[in-house]
Scaffold this active site. Structure first.
Site, PDB file in Angstrom:
ATOM      1  N   PRO A  61       4.694  -1.740   8.504  1.00 48.08           N
ATOM      2  CA  PRO A  61       5.343  -2.820   9.105  1.00 48.08           C
ATOM      3  C   PRO A  61       6.607  -3.317   8.646  1.00 48.08           C
ATOM      4  O   PRO A  61       6.973  -3.190   7.170  1.00 48.08           O
ATOM      5  CB  PRO A  61       4.032  -3.999   8.720  1.00 48.08           C
ATOM      6  CG  PRO A  61       3.397  -3.485   7.521  1.00 48.08           C
ATOM      7  CD  PRO A  61       3.521  -1.742   7.618  1.00 48.08           C
ATOM      8  N   ASN A  62       7.312  -3.803   9.586  1.00 45.97           N
ATOM      9  CA  ASN A  62       8.922  -4.280   9.336  1.00 45.97           C
ATOM     10  C   ASN A  62       9.708  -3.103   8.839  1.00 45.97           C
ATOM     11  O   ASN A  62      10.885  -3.546   9.036  1.00 45.97           O
ATOM     12  CB  ASN A  62       8.635  -5.188   8.218  1.00 45.97           C
ATOM     13  CG  ASN A  62       7.838  -6.670   8.459  1.00 45.97           C
ATOM     14  OD1 ASN A  62       7.664  -7.117   9.625  1.00 45.97           O
ATOM     15  ND2 ASN A  62       6.780  -6.873   7.454  1.00 45.97           N
TER      16      ASN A  62
ATOM     17  N   ARG B 144      16.908  -5.949   8.481  1.00 49.05           N
ATOM     18  CA  ARG B 144      16.086  -6.495   7.720  1.00 49.05           C
ATOM     19  C   ARG B 144      16.569  -6.819   6.229  1.00 49.05           C
ATOM     20  O   ARG B 144      16.503  -5.667   5.631  1.00 49.05           O
ATOM     21  CB  ARG B 144      14.611  -5.818   7.469  1.00 49.05           C
ATOM     22  CG  ARG B 144      13.740  -6.430   6.847  1.00 49.05           C
ATOM     23  CD  ARG B 144      12.540  -5.456   6.369  1.00 49.05           C
ATOM     24  NE  ARG B 144      11.473  -6.003   5.651  1.00 49.05           N
ATOM     25  CZ  ARG B 144      10.513  -5.340   5.081  1.00 49.05           C
ATOM     26  NH1 ARG B 144      10.599  -4.112   5.416  1.00 49.05           N
ATOM     27  NH2 ARG B 144       9.766  -6.075   4.229  1.00 49.05           N
TER      28      ARG B 144
ATOM     29  N   TYR C 192      17.038  -3.525   1.438  1.00 52.85           N
ATOM     30  CA  TYR C 192      16.800  -2.513   2.163  1.00 52.85           C
ATOM     31  C   TYR C 192      18.166  -1.817   2.683  1.00 52.85           C
ATOM     32  O   TYR C 192      17.984  -0.362   3.279  1.00 52.85           O
ATOM     33  CB  TYR C 192      15.967  -2.540   3.249  1.00 52.85           C
ATOM     34  CG  TYR C 192      14.626  -3.233   2.622  1.00 52.85           C
ATOM     35  CD1 TYR C 192      13.772  -2.750   2.089  1.00 52.85           C
ATOM     36  CD2 TYR C 192      14.165  -4.561   2.959  1.00 52.85           C
ATOM     37  CE1 TYR C 192      12.516  -3.067   1.230  1.00 52.85           C
ATOM     38  CE2 TYR C 192      13.132  -5.097   2.493  1.00 52.85           C
ATOM     39  CZ  TYR C 192      12.130  -4.347   1.694  1.00 52.85           C
ATOM     40  OH  TYR C 192      11.205  -4.875   1.121  1.00 52.85           O
TER      41      TYR C 192
ATOM     42  N   ASN D 217       5.668   5.346   3.804  1.00 49.72           N
ATOM     43  CA  ASN D 217       5.971   3.901   3.173  1.00 49.72           C
ATOM     44  C   ASN D 217       5.174   2.958   4.226  1.00 49.72           C
ATOM     45  O   ASN D 217       5.859   2.604   5.398  1.00 49.72           O
ATOM     46  CB  ASN D 217       7.560   3.910   3.544  1.00 49.72           C
ATOM     47  CG  ASN D 217       7.967   2.316   2.780  1.00 49.72           C
ATOM     48  OD1 ASN D 217       7.148   1.715   2.441  1.00 49.72           O
ATOM     49  ND2 ASN D 217       9.279   2.205   2.746  1.00 49.72           N
TER      50      ASN D 217
ATOM     51  N   ALA E  42       4.121  -3.360   2.984  1.00 54.03           N
ATOM     52  CA  ALA E  42       3.375  -4.354   2.534  1.00 54.03           C
ATOM     53  C   ALA E  42       1.870  -4.025   2.326  1.00 54.03           C
ATOM     54  O   ALA E  42       1.143  -4.405   1.705  1.00 54.03           O
ATOM     55  CB  ALA E  42       3.520  -5.697   2.892  1.00 54.03           C
TER      56      ALA E  42
ATOM     57  N   GLU F  18       4.179   8.968  -1.566  1.00 50.41           N
ATOM     58  CA  GLU F  18       4.345   7.530  -1.121  1.00 50.41           C
ATOM     59  C   GLU F  18       5.950   6.885  -1.596  1.00 50.41           C
ATOM     60  O   GLU F  18       6.296   7.568  -2.748  1.00 50.41           O
ATOM     61  CB  GLU F  18       3.348   6.504  -2.131  1.00 50.41           C
ATOM     62  CG  GLU F  18       3.321   5.224  -1.889  1.00 50.41           C
ATOM     63  CD  GLU F  18       2.725   4.281  -2.761  1.00 50.41           C
ATOM     64  OE1 GLU F  18       1.854   5.087  -3.457  1.00 50.41           O
ATOM     65  OE2 GLU F  18       2.700   3.185  -2.565  1.00 50.41           O
TER      66      GLU F  18
ATOM     67  N   HIS G 186       8.783   4.075  -1.621  1.00 51.24           N
ATOM     68  CA  HIS G 186       9.059   2.641  -1.357  1.00 51.24           C
ATOM     69  C   HIS G 186      10.617   2.674  -1.415  1.00 51.24           C
ATOM     70  O   HIS G 186      11.232   3.084  -2.557  1.00 51.24           O
ATOM     71  CB  HIS G 186       8.374   1.494  -2.316  1.00 51.24           C
ATOM     72  CG  HIS G 186       7.146   1.280  -2.066  1.00 51.24           C
ATOM     73  ND1 HIS G 186       6.391   0.742  -1.047  1.00 51.24           N
ATOM     74  CD2 HIS G 186       6.227   2.297  -2.743  1.00 51.24           C
ATOM     75  CE1 HIS G 186       5.253   0.863  -1.020  1.00 51.24           C
ATOM     76  NE2 HIS G 186       4.901   1.601  -1.958  1.00 51.24           N
TER      77      HIS G 186
ATOM     78  N   ARG H 132      10.247  -6.442  -8.496  1.00 52.85           N
ATOM     79  CA  ARG H 132      10.242  -7.649  -7.659  1.00 52.85           C
ATOM     80  C   ARG H 132       8.747  -8.124  -8.017  1.00 52.85           C
ATOM     81  O   ARG H 132       8.354  -8.466  -9.191  1.00 52.85           O
ATOM     82  CB  ARG H 132      10.431  -6.888  -6.234  1.00 52.85           C
ATOM     83  CG  ARG H 132      11.519  -6.296  -5.781  1.00 52.85           C
ATOM     84  CD  ARG H 132      11.408  -5.694  -4.321  1.00 52.85           C
ATOM     85  NE  ARG H 132      11.362  -6.517  -3.341  1.00 52.85           N
ATOM     86  CZ  ARG H 132      11.314  -6.673  -2.388  1.00 52.85           C
ATOM     87  NH1 ARG H 132      10.973  -5.259  -1.636  1.00 52.85           N
ATOM     88  NH2 ARG H 132      11.364  -7.365  -1.209  1.00 52.85           N
TER      89      ARG H 132
HETATM   90  C1  DQA Z   1       8.713  -1.585   0.854  1.00 55.18           C
HETATM   91  C2  DQA Z   1       8.212  -2.449  -0.526  1.00 55.18           C
HETATM   92  C3  DQA Z   1       6.983  -3.305   0.020  1.00 55.18           C
HETATM   93  O1  DQA Z   1       6.788  -4.311  -0.989  1.00 55.18           O
HETATM   94  C4  DQA Z   1       7.345  -4.235   1.091  1.00 55.18           C
HETATM   95  O2  DQA Z   1       6.419  -5.001   1.600  1.00 55.18           O
HETATM   96  C5  DQA Z   1       8.164  -3.430   2.171  1.00 55.18           C
HETATM   97  C6  DQA Z   1       9.052  -2.474   2.009  1.00 55.18           C
HETATM   98  C7  DQA Z   1      10.085  -0.788   0.309  1.00 55.18           C
HETATM   99  O3  DQA Z   1      10.215   0.237   0.803  1.00 55.18           O
HETATM  100  O4  DQA Z   1      10.583  -1.235  -0.695  1.00 55.18           O
HETATM  101  O5  DQA Z   1       7.837  -3.701   3.376  1.00 55.18           O
HETATM  102  O6  DQA Z   1       7.551  -0.735   1.074  1.00 55.18           O
END
Ligand code: DQA
Length: 144
Positions: free
Chosen positions: A13-14, A21, A26, A75, A78, A99, A101, A108
């Protein structure tokens, strides 16, 4: 030359909003632009990209690719911090999963410090920006 390995990058998501964003966290690059470069960087790999903002979309995609692809880079955004269902999906499939991020989640908020996925994955890369995806693809490509 036939492409030997099939690897998919799955974003949650996102992450469709990368580049727009919170760019201070990011970065300014869209995933589509980054992915085009990645394809050039790994001409020997069959690379695919999938994004969904829904948990079921991500789980269905893991089931689709998980028994035939050579590796998965995920990735989950959240959902990494909330989804036992995604962790179960990773545990259920055969393909190795790394995985990723983009941000260093350990620098954070505390609620980002735990991922349900990590224990089910081959490895974890975080805090290295978009480069984390390339490093994950490299690791899966090098694995026998
Ligand atoms: C993320 C880190 C997560 O905590 C966050 O919710 C994201 C992006 C990252 O790529 O740093 O959506 O996965």
């Amino acid at each position: 030359m036939s492409k030997e390995k099939r690897i998919i990058i799955i974003n949650g998501p996102n992450l469709n909003l990368l580049g727009q964003r919170e760019p201070e966290i990011y970065g300014h690059t869209s995933f589509d632009d980054y992915f085009s470069n990645l394809i050039e960087e790994f001409p020997e790999v069959h690379l695919e990209y999938f994004q969904s903002s829904s948990e079921s979309g991500l789980i269905d995609e893991l089931h689709r690719v998980g028994f035939s692809y050579d590796g998965i880079v995920i990735n989950a955004g959240a959902y990494a911090h909330t989804s036992i269902a995604l962790a179960d999906a990773i545990a259920a499939i055969d393909a190795p999963v790394i995985e990723v991020h983009i941000s260093n989640v350990y620098r954070r908020e505390a609620y980002r410090h735990h991922s349900w996925l990590t224990a089910k994955c081959k490895g974890l890369i975080c805090g290295l920006g978009l480069d984390g995806y390339a490093l994950a693809v490299r690791a899966l490509t090098n694995a026998s």
